[in-house]
Scaffold this active site. Structure first.
Site, PDB file in Angstrom:
ATOM      1  CG  ASN A 151      -1.960   1.101   1.116  1.00 31.12           C
ATOM      2  OD1 ASN A 151      -2.844   0.993   0.270  1.00 31.12           O
ATOM      3  ND2 ASN A 151      -1.858   2.156   1.910  1.00 31.12           N
ATOM      4  N   GLY A 153       0.240   5.303   0.954  1.00 33.71           N
ATOM      5  CA  GLY A 153      -0.698   6.283   1.512  1.00 33.71           C
ATOM      6  C   GLY A 153       0.047   7.495   2.034  1.00 33.71           C
ATOM      7  CE1 TYR A 155      -2.957   6.532   5.455  1.00 32.52           C
ATOM      8  CE2 TYR A 155      -0.718   5.788   5.053  1.00 32.52           C
ATOM      9  CZ  TYR A 155      -2.077   5.624   4.900  1.00 32.52           C
ATOM     10  OH  TYR A 155      -2.549   4.538   4.196  1.00 32.52           O
ATOM     11  NE  ARG A 156      -1.440  15.298  11.750  1.00 34.60           N
ATOM     12  CZ  ARG A 156      -2.476  15.891  12.331  1.00 34.60           C
ATOM     13  NH1 ARG A 156      -3.323  16.624  11.626  1.00 34.60           N
ATOM     14  NH2 ARG A 156      -2.665  15.768  13.630  1.00 34.60           N
ATOM     15  CD  GLU A 215      -2.636   2.781  -2.751  1.00 34.14           C
ATOM     16  OE1 GLU A 215      -1.847   1.833  -2.551  1.00 34.14           O
ATOM     17  OE2 GLU A 215      -3.588   3.046  -1.987  1.00 34.14           O
ATOM     18  CD  GLU A 264      -4.878  17.511   8.466  1.00 37.69           C
ATOM     19  OE1 GLU A 264      -5.124  17.681   7.253  1.00 37.69           O
ATOM     20  OE2 GLU A 264      -4.126  16.613   8.884  1.00 37.69           O
TER      21      GLU A 264
END
Ligand code: FMN
Ligand code: MN
Length: 468
Positions: A151, A153, A155-156, A215, A264
């Site tokens: 995966n 992704g 993510y902060r 991805e 954010e």
């Protein structure tokens, strides 16, 4: 395009990258310059002189549709909704990555006591942020311990110590699902963080691809060739061979440190008061010579985050609706102003009574729409869903609030500031049917001008004093 340096060269050729040679402070100044520039839809910025650092920072890679087109390999004037259509056309074709024996990302290596993430020019973005954020325009790569699914992704990641990065894996995200499996096995989860790659990888990081699908394969299908990757030094994860910086580490699901707050993409801080969260313990860092640190401002719309989420979420919603084989869907558009996730507009050709309602309820039942989508608007095929004044026209003149539907309970993102901070997991949905009902025998009569009169006036246009 294989790496960030190819992207920089492409942007320079198109005149959409600016090099900043003046000294800029990583502490708020850099992010504020980037944000003010993004508000003017300015170029991508390459900060070459960051105070106290010898390595550069790039921001604003994805802020405009023009740059998203460059990333997608499309003509630069392609509209956003057409980029989404392109994604849908090739999205089901998958090209897995190709493993090379080595690559530029291995040019330098830090291990053990030498690991020091403060060697990189990591920005602090907003005044009330809990600290500097190492991961904003990066990706986190993990592997499912059961199936081997890889995966990607975004993510902060907060820079907490020279070998510690704070995380925020929201419940149900793929990294979170995998972390819980490692926890059940009593093992830490290996991770690789990539900062600075072909920006398509960053777009993939934000994409909500289905579970068990990589991805990497979608990135390959967009590029039309496999993404070239190399193995990590301390685990068996794969990373883009041309990455600027690769951080290898592991996450212990049972260990926590304070993380946040952070400004954010909703335009508000999240994690106010700080939250105990899992963190990455770093085991190894590799990087290119003179690595380029990639970052983004996140923050208030419209920034890179809103643009990448708009294309990725919009296209995925469209893809999933088309996989449901509902006829008549012409286009799906998820506006960047709503971060591509809170509002979806769908144009359609109605073919039977109840068709518009079917599309509305289908949208919130897709895997994409079932998470955080709050307002769905369906319009007739004569309305371009990306033409917001026309969409407002349809809402004003074709929509009857008595035909609106409110769905009471659905999954929400905990970042949604329209919900009280202590209860953000569940939200409602509003379905707006802004079509002229298919089953009306007598439809409103649209006004058209008399074509003969129009022709006569056109012949007299100059005589009437008009220029052209
Ligand atoms: C700049 C940026 C920052 C993000 N930060 C986070 C975050 O801190 N936590 C999170 O769960 N999702 C975050 N997201 C959203 C995820 O990237 C997105 O939901 C993605 O689908 C996650 O990948 P996954 O579906 O493979 O889990 C962020 C997205 C972007 C573009
Ligand atoms: Mn995923």
């Amino acid at each position: 395009m294989k790496d960030l340096r190819d992207f920089i060269a492409a942007c320079e050729k198109e005149g959409v990258l600016q090099r900043i040679k003046a000294e800029v402070d990583w502490d708020l100044e850099l992010s504020h310059i980037a944000k003010l520039n993004e508000e003017k839809k300015g170029p991508a910025l390459l900060f070459e002189n960051v105070k106290g650092y010898k390595w550069p920072v790039i921001t604003s890679t994805c802020t405009t549709t023009e740059r998203l087109s460059i990333i997608m390999g499309m003509p630069k004037e392609t509209p956003l909704v057409e980029l989404m259509r392109r994604w849908v056309e090739i999205g089901n074709r998958k090209i897995p990555p190709k493993v090379l024996s080595t690559g530029p990302c291995k040019e330098n290596k830090m291990v053990g006591k030498d690991i020091d993430l403060f060697k990189f020019p990591v920005p602090k973005f907003y005044p009330k942020d809990g600290g500097r954020y190492f991961g904003t325009a990066h990706v986190v790569i993990t592997k499912d311990p059961e199936s081997g699914w890889v995966n990607i992704g975004t993510y902060r990641l907060q820079l907490i110590d020279k070998d510690i990065l704070g995380t925020q894996f929201i419940k149900g995200k793929h990294s979170d699902i995998m972390l819980k499996k490692y926890q059940a096995m009593g093992k830490p989860m290996p991770v690789a963080v990539v900062v600075g790659a072909d920006p398509l990888m960053f777009v993939m990081g934000g994409a909500r691809f289905s579970a068990f699908e990589s991805e990497y394969d979608l990135a390959g299908s967009i590029r039309g060739e496999p993404i070239e990757v190399v193995k990590c030094e301390t685990n068996d994860l794969i990373v883009p061979a041309g990455a600027e910086i690769v951080v290898e580490g592991e996450v212990d699901a049972n260990a926590f440190k304070d993380e946040g707050p952070f400004g954010e993409y909703t335009g508000y801080y999240s994690g106010v008061g700080t939250n105990p969260r899992n963190f990455i313990k770093v085991n190894c860092v590799t990087h290119r010579n003179n690595p380029i640190f990639m970052a983004t401002t996140v923050g208030r719309a419209v920034t890179d985050t809103h643009m990448t989420l708009a294309i990725a979420y919009g296209a995925t919603l469209w893809q999933q609706l088309s996989d449901m084989k509902i006829p008549g869907i012409k286009a799906v558009y998820c506006p960047p102003e709503a971060a591509g996730r809170f509002i979806a507009i769908i144009s359609m050709k109605q073919m039977y009574p109840g068709h518009a309602n079917q599309v509305l309820t289908a949208a919130i039942s897709t895997e994409m729409g079932a998470y955080g989508l709050k307002t769905v608007i369906v319009v007739d095929e004569d309305i371009d869903p990306a033409d917001i004044p026309r969409v407002l026209y349809a809402v004003a003149f074709r929509f009857n609030p008595l035909r609106a539907q409110i769905i009471q309970r659905g999954r929400s993102t905990p970042l949604d500031p329209s919900l009280p901070i202590e209860s953000r997991w569940i939200t409602g949905r509003l379905l707006i049917d802004a079509t002229i009902p298919y089953d009306w025998e007598e439809k409103p009569i649209p006004i058209a001008l008399d074509p003969d009169i129009v022709k006569k006036i056109q012949a007299r246009w100059k005589e009437l004093g008009f220029k052209d």
